[in-house]
Design a protein around this motif. Structure first.
Motif: not given
Ligand code: BG6
Length: 258
Positions: A8, A11, A15
């Motif tokens: 996570e 990610q 991003q």
């Protein structure tokens, strides 16, 4: 699970880098403005990034000051190898910080901890332009300036504009000017508005913002929910090769669109 959490975080890092238009983001858990251990994590991340990214041969690493940079310096470990030699220098002449968080001090701590070398740049804060010009002719100062111009790596913090203006004891008229131009961010003596445009610059010798565009390894270190806006603004025109080392608090706030 830990694996899910790591995935996570990766990610969110991708991003955020994409959102800010820079090469990479590394995100530490927590909020660095609340927990000092988060700032230590920044230091570990900087150390690891330098260890893996700095090429063999001679590297000149220009650093800025600030409380974040001073804490990061404490986490630096051995970076010298048989093939790699690092020289640390302050990126710019003094821009009004207490000694322990001045760029000269950060550079010396990083050099000593990493077993590299350092050079200091001693330029007093308040000088007449005559004294300044004379000082620039000094061989010892010229030598350090030449070295600074060879920097292939820069490490700097990002601050909130008005907070930094107050910390540096800028005059009331300067502070008013910053307010009128909606200054939100500060980095190495430059002040930026929300669009990332330069609205004021403290004139100092050493690296200028435009020089940083051509430096291959650039690290910006800043976190905390309260710095989100400053980080976002600064990144609008930051060199694309910048790696941002930040924390969850700032990352989440930026991605919310502050
Ligand atoms: C200054 C740097 O010394 O520290 C700036 O020149 C930066 O680049 C500032 O804005 C950040 O300070 P701190 O204490 O918030 O890490």
């Amino acid at each position: 699970t830990i694996m899910d959490q790591l995935f996570e975080t990766k990610q969110v890092e991708l991003q955020l880098a994409k959102y800010l238009g820079i090469e990479k983001c590394l995100i530490a858990k927590g909020d660095s403005s609340q927990q000092t251990k988060v700032v230590s994590s920044f230091g570990e991340m900087v150390n690891e990034s330098l260890a893996t990214r700095l090429p063999d041969g001679k590297n000149v690493i220009a650093v800025m000051g600030g409380t974040t940079m001073a804490a990061v310096a404490e986490e630096i470990g051995q970076l010298e190898t048989e093939k790699r030699h690092n020289i640390f220098v302050p990126a710019r002449g003094g821009i009004g910080e207490t000694v322990s968080v001045q760029a000269n001090s950060v550079s010396a701590v990083m050099a000593i901890r990493s077993q590299g070398e350092y050079r200091s740049l001693f330029v007093p804060e308040q000088l007449s332009s005559f004294a300044y010009e004379t000082l620039l002719q000094e061989p010892s100062i010229k030598e350090v300036l030449t070295l600074i111009n060879q920097a292939n790596c820069v490490i700097h913090g990002i601050g909130r504009a008005l907070h930094m203006a107050a910390r540096r004891k800028m005059s009331e008229s300067e502070i008013l000017m910053l307010k009128q131009h909606n200054a939100v961010a500060e980095s190495f003596g430059y002040f930026f508005n929300e669009k990332g445009e330069i609205i004021h610059k403290i004139p100092r010798i050493g690296l200028q913002l435009k020089d940083i565009q051509n430096i291959p390894y650039v690290f910006a270190i800043a976190g905390g929910k309260d710095k989100a806006k400053a980080i976002h603004a600064y990144m609008k025109n930051a060199p694309k090769q910048t790696w941002l080392i930040t924390d969850e608090a700032a990352a989440n706030e930026i991605l919310k669109g502050v």
